[in-house]
Design a protein around this motif. Structure first.
Motif, PDB file in Angstrom:
ATOM      1  N   UNK A 226      39.129  38.799  38.373  1.00  0.00           N
ATOM      2  CA  UNK A 226      37.903  39.441  38.835  1.00  0.00           C
ATOM      3  C   UNK A 226      37.901  39.428  40.362  1.00  0.00           C
ATOM      4  N   UNK A 227      37.446  40.512  40.972  1.00  0.00           N
ATOM      5  CA  UNK A 227      37.552  40.670  42.416  1.00  0.00           C
ATOM      6  C   UNK A 227      36.994  39.507  43.215  1.00  0.00           C
ATOM      7  N   UNK A 228      35.924  38.894  42.686  1.00  0.00           N
ATOM      8  CA  UNK A 228      35.250  37.814  43.417  1.00  0.00           C
ATOM      9  C   UNK A 228      35.881  36.456  43.144  1.00  0.00           C
ATOM     10  N   UNK A 229      36.853  36.401  42.212  1.00  0.00           N
ATOM     11  CA  UNK A 229      37.371  35.106  41.789  1.00  0.00           C
ATOM     12  C   UNK A 229      38.419  34.600  42.775  1.00  0.00           C
ATOM     13  N   UNK A 230      38.359  33.307  43.159  1.00  0.00           N
ATOM     14  CA  UNK A 230      39.331  32.784  44.130  1.00  0.00           C
ATOM     15  C   UNK A 230      40.766  32.982  43.627  1.00  0.00           C
ATOM     16  N   UNK A 231      41.641  33.431  44.515  1.00  0.00           N
ATOM     17  CA  UNK A 231      43.042  33.592  44.141  1.00  0.00           C
ATOM     18  C   UNK A 231      43.378  34.929  43.533  1.00  0.00           C
ATOM     19  N   UNK A 232      42.403  35.850  43.472  1.00  0.00           N
ATOM     20  CA  UNK A 232      42.701  37.193  42.976  1.00  0.00           C
ATOM     21  C   UNK A 232      43.697  37.863  43.919  1.00  0.00           C
ATOM     22  N   UNK A 233      44.692  38.533  43.366  1.00  0.00           N
ATOM     23  CA  UNK A 233      45.696  39.214  44.169  1.00  0.00           C
ATOM     24  C   UNK A 233      45.820  40.672  43.780  1.00  0.00           C
ATOM     25  N   UNK A 234      46.572  41.422  44.580  1.00  0.00           N
ATOM     26  CA  UNK A 234      46.756  42.847  44.309  1.00  0.00           C
ATOM     27  C   UNK A 234      47.726  43.070  43.155  1.00  0.00           C
ATOM     28  N   UNK A 235      47.471  44.118  42.402  1.00  0.00           N
ATOM     29  CA  UNK A 235      48.399  44.557  41.365  1.00  0.00           C
ATOM     30  C   UNK A 235      48.398  46.082  41.343  1.00  0.00           C
ATOM     31  N   UNK A 280      43.054  53.057  25.760  1.00  0.00           N
ATOM     32  CA  UNK A 280      41.812  52.852  26.529  1.00  0.00           C
ATOM     33  C   UNK A 280      40.918  51.815  25.872  1.00  0.00           C
ATOM     34  N   UNK A 281      40.905  51.793  24.544  1.00  0.00           N
ATOM     35  CA  UNK A 281      40.012  50.864  23.852  1.00  0.00           C
ATOM     36  C   UNK A 281      40.703  49.612  23.329  1.00  0.00           C
ATOM     37  N   UNK A 282      41.898  49.309  23.864  1.00  0.00           N
ATOM     38  CA  UNK A 282      42.565  48.060  23.483  1.00  0.00           C
ATOM     39  C   UNK A 282      41.657  46.885  23.831  1.00  0.00           C
ATOM     40  N   UNK A 283      41.514  45.977  22.880  1.00  0.00           N
ATOM     41  CA  UNK A 283      40.613  44.835  23.023  1.00  0.00           C
ATOM     42  C   UNK A 283      41.387  43.672  23.663  1.00  0.00           C
ATOM     43  N   UNK A 284      41.603  43.775  24.972  1.00  0.00           N
ATOM     44  CA  UNK A 284      42.393  42.774  25.696  1.00  0.00           C
ATOM     45  C   UNK A 284      41.495  41.659  26.214  1.00  0.00           C
ATOM     46  N   UNK A 285      42.113  40.529  26.520  1.00  0.00           N
ATOM     47  CA  UNK A 285      41.354  39.361  26.945  1.00  0.00           C
ATOM     48  C   UNK A 285      40.765  39.528  28.341  1.00  0.00           C
ATOM     49  N   UNK A 286      39.489  39.198  28.458  1.00  0.00           N
ATOM     50  CA  UNK A 286      38.849  39.214  29.781  1.00  0.00           C
ATOM     51  C   UNK A 286      38.063  37.930  30.024  1.00  0.00           C
ATOM     52  N   UNK A 287      38.323  37.343  31.159  1.00  0.00           N
ATOM     53  CA  UNK A 287      37.458  36.331  31.763  1.00  0.00           C
ATOM     54  C   UNK A 287      37.814  36.375  33.249  1.00  0.00           C
ATOM     55  N   UNK A 288      36.854  36.057  34.123  1.00  0.00           N
ATOM     56  CA  UNK A 288      37.107  36.219  35.570  1.00  0.00           C
ATOM     57  C   UNK A 288      38.406  35.575  36.085  1.00  0.00           C
ATOM     58  N   UNK A 289      38.863  34.415  35.559  1.00  0.00           N
ATOM     59  CA  UNK A 289      40.099  33.834  36.108  1.00  0.00           C
ATOM     60  C   UNK A 289      41.363  34.605  35.725  1.00  0.00           C
ATOM     61  N   UNK A 290      41.236  35.597  34.818  1.00  0.00           N
ATOM     62  CA  UNK A 290      42.426  36.233  34.262  1.00  0.00           C
ATOM     63  C   UNK A 290      42.535  37.720  34.527  1.00  0.00           C
ATOM     64  N   UNK A 291      41.414  38.385  34.793  1.00  0.00           N
ATOM     65  CA  UNK A 291      41.458  39.842  34.797  1.00  0.00           C
ATOM     66  C   UNK A 291      40.128  40.420  35.253  1.00  0.00           C
ATOM     67  N   UNK A 292      40.155  41.642  35.817  1.00  0.00           N
ATOM     68  CA  UNK A 292      38.916  42.411  35.904  1.00  0.00           C
ATOM     69  C   UNK A 292      38.464  42.775  34.486  1.00  0.00           C
ATOM     70  N   UNK A 293      37.214  43.220  34.334  1.00  0.00           N
ATOM     71  CA  UNK A 293      36.714  43.561  32.992  1.00  0.00           C
ATOM     72  C   UNK A 293      37.629  44.597  32.339  1.00  0.00           C
ATOM     73  N   UNK A 294      38.007  45.619  33.106  1.00  0.00           N
ATOM     74  CA  UNK A 294      38.997  46.576  32.622  1.00  0.00           C
ATOM     75  C   UNK A 294      40.355  46.066  33.088  1.00  0.00           C
ATOM     76  N   UNK A 295      41.193  45.669  32.153  1.00  0.00           N
ATOM     77  CA  UNK A 295      42.524  45.199  32.516  1.00  0.00           C
ATOM     78  C   UNK A 295      43.257  46.309  33.288  1.00  0.00           C
TER      79      UNK A 295
ATOM     80  N   UNK B 190      39.060  35.177  25.904  1.00  0.00           N
ATOM     81  CA  UNK B 190      39.828  34.162  26.641  1.00  0.00           C
ATOM     82  C   UNK B 190      38.868  33.357  27.498  1.00  0.00           C
ATOM     83  N   UNK B 191      39.228  32.117  27.753  1.00  0.00           N
ATOM     84  CA  UNK B 191      38.446  31.318  28.689  1.00  0.00           C
ATOM     85  C   UNK B 191      39.336  30.247  29.301  1.00  0.00           C
ATOM     86  N   UNK B 192      38.793  29.586  30.308  1.00  0.00           N
ATOM     87  CA  UNK B 192      39.566  28.599  31.062  1.00  0.00           C
ATOM     88  C   UNK B 192      38.642  27.428  31.327  1.00  0.00           C
ATOM     89  N   UNK B 193      39.124  26.243  31.032  1.00  0.00           N
ATOM     90  CA  UNK B 193      38.330  25.064  31.346  1.00  0.00           C
ATOM     91  C   UNK B 193      39.231  24.172  32.196  1.00  0.00           C
TER      92      UNK B 193
END
Lengths: 308, 308
Positions: A226-235, A280-295, B190-193
C-alpha cells in the motif's frame, strides 16, 4: 573464485553477456568491490524481456555502478604474462583483471545424435509427453531435452532448473513403471540483481512477431505495498494479450523487493488460458504490507483489457 | 490512538477477537510496548484457518509475548472512575488500560431491508452478476453486498477491501451504462502479525464439512528461499483437494517473510478449477533468492495428490 580474487587483488571485472548468469555474476563482482563492466550484443540487458522492460534493468545496473556496453560484440581477449588482461569488442578495448563469459546455453546432445535419437529445437532431444525420446526405451530430461510451450503451442527449448526438475520427476515415474506426463512450460523465469527483482513469463514481443500473433501490451507503474506503508517500493508490470480475444500471452515485471514472485499469478493464468478480462476479478491477497488493493498484476491486466 | 496511549501511559492492552483486526491491533499494541492479552472463543486464533494452521499463528503470537486466552467468552467490562479497568470472561477477570474489540462484521442493511430489497447471506444485500439488487435500478457493492463463492458455487458473504473494490468497479460500469459482471470470490485473505505472514484461500475444513464435500489435505514445511540462501525462513503450506477428483478446494499458508503472497498461485488455480495434479507442473518462478526449486505451494499440491 574467492581465492582467485583475493590473491590477485582483482579490481576490474568484465562480464560478457546480459542474461541471468551475466547479471548474477555482475552482482557478485559488485558485492566484492570490483569495478564492473558488462558487454552485451543486445540493445538492453535481459534479452528475454522486451526492450522497454529490459531498459529498466539496464538502468538499475547503471545505478549500481555497472558500466554497460550495449550492442557491442566481443571479438577477442588481451593477455599479459599468461593471464587475462582485457577484452576487445567491435568498438573498443577494455582492460580487466577478471572476465566472466555468460554466453548462453546449448544442449549437449552429441551422444544422442550419434545414437540416432531425433533432435528438435536448438538441437535438444525431442521427447513425447512422457519424456521418452524417438528411440523406444530411451528417456531424456533436463537441459538436454526439448519442452513444449503452452502459449505458442510449439516445441520450445529452455534450460532452467525448475523445468529440469519437473521433467526429471515425470521421466523417473515413467522409467519406474508408472505413468506421468509433462504438459509443458510457459517460459517463467525470475532473477535478482542486488535490490532489483526481474521476472518474465509467456511470450515476449519478439516471439509474438515471429509467430505472427497480433497483440496489445500495457505497462503500468504501481507499488509493492500500500502506498502509505513503510518500505513500499516501485514495481513496473507489462502484460501482453492477444488482440481481439484478450487471451493473456505473457507478462514481465521489474521492481523492488516483493515484485518478482508476482509473476506466478501471470504464469498460473497462462496455464489456465485466461483472458485479461478474466484476470480483472482474480481474488488475490490484499493487506497493506503486501500489496495495493488492486494488485499491480491485475492493474496491468485492466490496462491491457482497455486496449483490445 | 497515539495521543490516548501517551496521555494515559497505558501498560496493559486486551484485544478481544482473534481475526484480522484483532491480530493487527495486537501487533500495534506490542509495537507500542504494551503488555498484550488476546481473548477469543475459538480453539486457535484466525478462525478462517483450520485449527492446525491457526495453531501456528497462535504460537507465533505467544513467541511475540502475547498472552492468549483461547475458548473464552467475553461477558463484561470493569470500569473505574468512568474509564475502562478490565474485562470479564466466563473464566476470569483481567485488568486492562485499553481494550480493543475486533468482533467481526455484519452488513449494515437496515435501509435496504426497509426499502423491500431482498437480502441474502448473513443479511447482506442480494445482487445479480451485475451487482443489481432485487429492485430494478438499485445497485449494491461493498461490505453490504453479497458475493458468490466460486469453489462452493453458493452465495457467500465476505467483507474485504479487495472484494468491495472489484464489486464497486462492476457496479460503476453498469450504472454508467456499460456492461460488466462480477463472477465471484474464492475467499482469499492475507495478514501479517509482526514477522509472521498468514494467508488463506478457498474453503477450509469446517466449510467443507458443512457443504458435504469429501476432501484430502496435506501440510508441508518448506523454506521461503533456497535452503542455503541467506534469509531463508520457514513456510508451512496446507492444501485441500476434493477426494477422488483432486480438484483444488483451498489452501492456507503460515510463514516468514515472502510467504503470504504465494496464496495468489492457489487463488488463481481455484479460479481456473485446477486439480492438484494439474498444479504439479505449474511453471512458477524459481531463483535462489525467491524460492526452493519446487515452490512450497507445488510441494503441498504434490503431497495432496498422493492422498487422493
Amino acid at each position: 573464485m574467492r581465492r582467485l580474487l583475493d590473491e590477485n587483488k582483482a579490481k576490474r571485472g568484465i562480464v560478457v553477456g546480459g542474461g541471468y548468469i551475466g547479471l548474477e555474476m555482475a552482482e557478485a563482482l559488485i558485492r566484492r568491490g570490483l569495478e564492473v563492466s558488462l558487454i552485451t550484443r543486445s540493445p538492453e540487458v535481459m534479452g528475454t524481456l522486451d526492450d522497454d522492460m529490459g531498459h529498466l534493468v539496464s538502468e538499475a545496473l547503471r545505478k549500481l555502478g555497472v558500466t554497460l556496453y550495449l550492442e557491442e560484440t566481443l571479438t577477442g581477449f588481451e593477455t599479459a604474462k599468461g593471464k587475462i588482461a582485457g577484452v576487445v569488442t567491435d568498438k573498443r578495448s577494455l582492460s580487466a583483471d577478471i572476465v566472466i563469459l555468460g554466453l548462453g546455453v546449448k544442449p549437449n546432445t552429441a551422444l544422442a545424435k550419434a545414437a540416432g535419437i531425433p533432435l528438435g529445437e536448438k538441437g535438444s532431444i525431442r521427447v513425447n509427453g512422457r519424456m521418452e525420446t524417438g528411440l523406444s526405451g530411451i528417456w531424456a530430461a533436463g537441459d538436454c531435452a526439448e519442452s513444449f510451450h503452452l502459449v505458442s503451442r510449439k516445441p520450445f527449448y529452455i534450460a532452467l532448473g525448475t523445468v529440469a526438475n519437473r521433467q526429471g520427476r515425470v521421466a523417473g515415474i515413467n522409467l519406474g513403471g508408472g505413468y506421468a506426463t509433462f504438459p509443458g512450460v510457459v517460459g517463467t523465469a525470475v532473477t535478482k540483481i542486488c535490490e532489483a527483482e526481474v521476472a518474465r513469463t509467456g511470450l515476449q514481443e519478439g516471439e509474438l512477431r515471429k509467430l505472427g500473433i497480433e497483440w496489445v501490451s500495457a505497462v503500468i507503474k504501481s507499488r509493492t505495498k500500500a502506498g502509505y506503508f513503510p518500505g513500499a517500493g516501485d514495481i513496473t508490470v507489462k502484460v501482453l494479450a492477444e488482440k481481439g480475444s484478450g487471451r493473456l500471452l505473457g507478462g514481465q515485471i521489474v521492481g523492488a523487493e516483493g515484485s518478482a514472485k508476482r509473476i506466478d499469478t501471470l504464469a498460473t493464468a497462462l496455464h489456465a488460458g485466461f483472458t485479461v478480462e478474466e484476470m480483472i476479478n482474480l481474488d488475490l491477497g490484499y493487506a497493506p504490507p503486501f500489496s495495493p488493493v488492486w494488485d499491480p498484476v491485475v492493474t496491468a491486466a485492466r490496462a491491457a483489457e482497455k486496449l483490445l
